[in-house]
Design a protein around this motif. Structure first.
Motif, short mmCIF file in Angstrom:
data_model
loop_
_atom_site.label_atom_id
_atom_site.label_comp_id
_atom_site.label_asym_id
_atom_site.label_seq_id
_atom_site.Cartn_x
_atom_site.Cartn_y
_atom_site.Cartn_z
N PRO A 91 0.85 -1.20 0.00
CA PRO A 91 0.00 0.00 0.00
C PRO A 91 0.88 1.25 0.00
O PRO A 91 2.05 1.21 0.37
N GLY A 92 0.30 2.36 -0.43
CA GLY A 92 1.04 3.62 -0.46
C GLY A 92 0.17 4.75 0.03
O GLY A 92 -1.00 4.57 0.40
N VAL A 93 0.74 5.93 0.04
CA VAL A 93 0.01 7.13 0.45
C VAL A 93 0.38 8.25 -0.52
O VAL A 93 1.53 8.38 -0.93
N CYS A 94 -0.62 9.03 -0.90
CA CYS A 94 -0.40 10.20 -1.74
C CYS A 94 -0.96 11.42 -1.01
O CYS A 94 -2.03 11.35 -0.40
N ILE A 113 -3.55 4.57 -0.51
CA ILE A 113 -3.69 3.80 -1.74
C ILE A 113 -3.53 2.34 -1.35
O ILE A 113 -2.42 1.89 -1.05
N PRO A 114 -4.61 1.55 -1.30
CA PRO A 114 -4.50 0.17 -0.85
C PRO A 114 -3.72 -0.69 -1.85
O PRO A 114 -3.63 -0.36 -3.04
N ARG A 146 1.32 5.78 10.72
CA ARG A 146 0.64 4.78 11.53
C ARG A 146 -0.87 5.07 11.62
O ARG A 146 -1.68 4.17 11.56
N TYR A 147 -1.25 6.33 11.76
CA TYR A 147 -2.66 6.67 11.92
C TYR A 147 -3.47 6.46 10.64
O TYR A 147 -4.67 6.39 10.65
N LEU A 148 -2.80 6.32 9.51
CA LEU A 148 -3.48 6.17 8.23
C LEU A 148 -3.62 4.71 7.82
O LEU A 148 -4.50 4.36 7.05
N SER A 149 -2.76 3.86 8.33
CA SER A 149 -2.77 2.46 7.90
C SER A 149 -3.93 1.71 8.55
O SER A 149 -4.41 2.08 9.62
N THR A 150 -4.34 0.67 7.89
CA THR A 150 -5.42 -0.16 8.41
C THR A 150 -4.84 -1.31 9.22
O THR A 150 -3.80 -1.85 8.86
N PRO A 151 -5.50 -1.72 10.32
CA PRO A 151 -4.95 -2.79 11.16
C PRO A 151 -5.02 -4.14 10.49
O PRO A 151 -5.73 -4.42 9.62
#
Length: 151
Positions: A91-94, A113-114, A146-151
């Motif tokens: 996964p990524g982040v934009c 971005i999953p 960390r706050y954006l990722s899914t557990p």
């Protein structure tokens, strides 16, 4: 001019150089190994510069391109982007943002971005503190907060 025999170097037949008149002998030309050493150093420095430029300016592992944006009521804007990545299992982040008419950033959002396809299309809405006029992609990364990722 005074006539007479020319001074010679002891044991030789060549006339002796008068240092006060002609100066000292010229220094020998630089040795070849110095040239090769300077060439090797120049090649090494050039190689390091090229490597740093490639690492910093080369292709990014995850990249996003803005496809469309549209204004929404309540000082918000919707942005659609195409995401391309080299590893579709991660996964990524934009980070996407909106700007007001002065060009200042007036809103920002981190978009997760999953993991999935190598190419994906994402749409999100960004709230703004003022009236937004444009939206763009600030950048993308695989380093997800960390706050954006899914557990």
């Amino acid at each position: 001019m005074a006539g007479g025999p020319a001074e010679t170097v002891a044991g030789g037949s060549a006339p002796a150089l008068l240092e006060d008149r002609y100066g000292t002998r010229r220094a020998k030309a630089p040795r070849r190994w110095r040239r090769w050493l300077f060439l090797a150093i120049a090649l090494l420095v050039s190689g390091v510069i090229a490597w740093v430029a490639y690492v910093n300016l080369g292709a990014t592992p995850i990249d996003a391109e803005r496809v469309a944006f549209a204004g929404k009521p309540g000082n918000a804007m919707e942005i659609t982007l195409n995401v391309t990545r080299d590893d579709n299992n991660r996964p990524g982040v934009c980070i996407v943002r909106v700007r007001d008419k002065t060009g200042a950033e007036s809103g920002r959002k981190e978009l997760l971005i999953p993991a999935g396809a190598k190419y994906s299309r994402m749409t999100t809405t960004i709230k703004s503190i003022g009236e937004p006029v444009t939206a763009d992609v600030y950048g993308c990364s695989y380093d997800i907060p960390r706050y954006l990722s899914t557990p």
